[in-house]
Design a protein around this motif. Structure first.
Motif, short mmCIF file in Angstrom:
data_model
loop_
_atom_site.label_atom_id
_atom_site.label_comp_id
_atom_site.label_asym_id
_atom_site.label_seq_id
_atom_site.Cartn_x
_atom_site.Cartn_y
_atom_site.Cartn_z
N THR A 115 0.84 -1.19 0.00
CA THR A 115 0.00 0.00 0.00
C THR A 115 0.88 1.25 0.00
N LEU A 116 0.59 2.16 -0.90
CA LEU A 116 1.28 3.44 -0.95
C LEU A 116 0.58 4.43 -0.03
N ILE A 117 1.33 4.96 0.94
CA ILE A 117 0.86 6.04 1.79
C ILE A 117 1.62 7.29 1.38
N VAL A 118 0.92 8.32 0.93
CA VAL A 118 1.59 9.56 0.55
C VAL A 118 1.68 10.46 1.78
N VAL A 119 2.89 10.83 2.14
CA VAL A 119 3.11 11.67 3.32
C VAL A 119 2.95 13.13 2.89
N THR A 120 1.86 13.72 3.33
CA THR A 120 1.49 15.07 2.89
C THR A 120 1.89 16.15 3.88
N LYS A 121 2.71 15.81 4.88
CA LYS A 121 3.10 16.79 5.89
C LYS A 121 3.72 18.03 5.25
N THR A 122 3.38 19.18 5.78
CA THR A 122 3.79 20.53 5.36
C THR A 122 3.13 21.00 4.07
N TYR A 123 2.39 20.14 3.41
CA TYR A 123 1.75 20.54 2.16
C TYR A 123 0.27 20.83 2.39
N PRO A 124 -0.34 21.72 1.60
CA PRO A 124 -1.69 22.19 1.89
C PRO A 124 -2.77 21.16 1.59
#
Length: 244
Positions: free
Chosen positions: A38-47
């Protein structure tokens, strides 16, 4: 969609295609099915806008590491088909806020946090919370360690505590390749060691099958070792000016 949003959508789509190819190739090389990872996209710091664009591109799992950023972002994305993972160090005073949006906490690293999570889940009457034991591979055999998490020799005790806590579900283990110690600079060996630990946990808790390991620079080694979830940030979102 504005021209700027369209350009960002296309950029994210191109980056996702590259990452998907890397994951597929790594799975093929390891003799695994693509569906096993499973791909988890780490969206930290992004809007939140990026999270919405990712959902439009078919991303289903996103991760955050700071509640003060994640909570408002999750509120803005509440109607999107996204599963939220919390991957950062979690202070007990942030537990109730994180439980509002997170389906899984990857960074469970101490008894007190287990107790706080359990009490909050029971009090709020929400669905069981998935928990992963964060393993600090650089703390093995009494090493000082630079990463958050518990030493490998303490993983089973913490796993037992999670499994016995009301409202919590032991899903597996998580690590970040260490920066210090004998495994530093060797992600393949690091993830192989994590799989040994994961196997020991599964021997006692068979349902704890999740292995969260691998980021933009070492996802191939993580998949080769047996990771079930990879946490990818830069390779998808790119290196650009964050929120702050």
């Amino acid at each position: 969609m504005t021209d700027r949003q369209r350009a960002r959508y296309e950029e994210l789509g191109e980056n996702l295609e590259v990452v998907e190819r890397r994951i597929a190739d790594a799975c093929a090389a390891a003799g695994r099915e693509r569906s096993e990872v499973t791909l988890i996209v780490v969206t930290k710091t992004y809007p939140a806008e990026d999270s919405a664009l990712l959902a439009g591109l078919g991303v289903t799992d996103v991760a955050e590491n700071r509640d003060q950023d994640a909570a408002p972002k999750a509120d803005l994305c509440v109607d999107l088909p996204l599963t939220w993972h919390f991957v950062g160090q979690l202070q007990t005073n942030k537990v109730r806020s994180v439980l509002r949006y997170a389906d899984t906490v990857h960074s469970v690293d101490r008894d007190r946090l287990v107790e706080s999570l359990s009490a909050a889940v029971v009090r709020d009457g929400r669905a069981p919370l998935g928990c992963l034991v964060q393993v600090a591979l650089d703390k093995e055999h009494g090493e000082g360690g630079h990463r958050a998490g518990v030493a490998p020799e303490d993983v089973l005790a913490l796993a037992d505590k999670i499994a016995g806590a009301p409202g919590l579900r032991l899903d597996g283990v998580m690590t970040v390749a260490p920066l210090a110690g004998p495994l530093a600079g060797d992600p393949a060996a690091s993830f192989a060691r994590l799989m040994e630990i994961a196997s020991a946990v599964r021997a006692v808790h068979p349902a704890a099958t999740m292995v969260s390991a691998g980021m933009s620079g070492d996802l191939e080694q993580a998949i080769a070792a047996g990771a079930t979830h990879v946490r990818i940030g830069t390779a998808v979102l790119g290196v650009r000016s964050p929120l702050r």
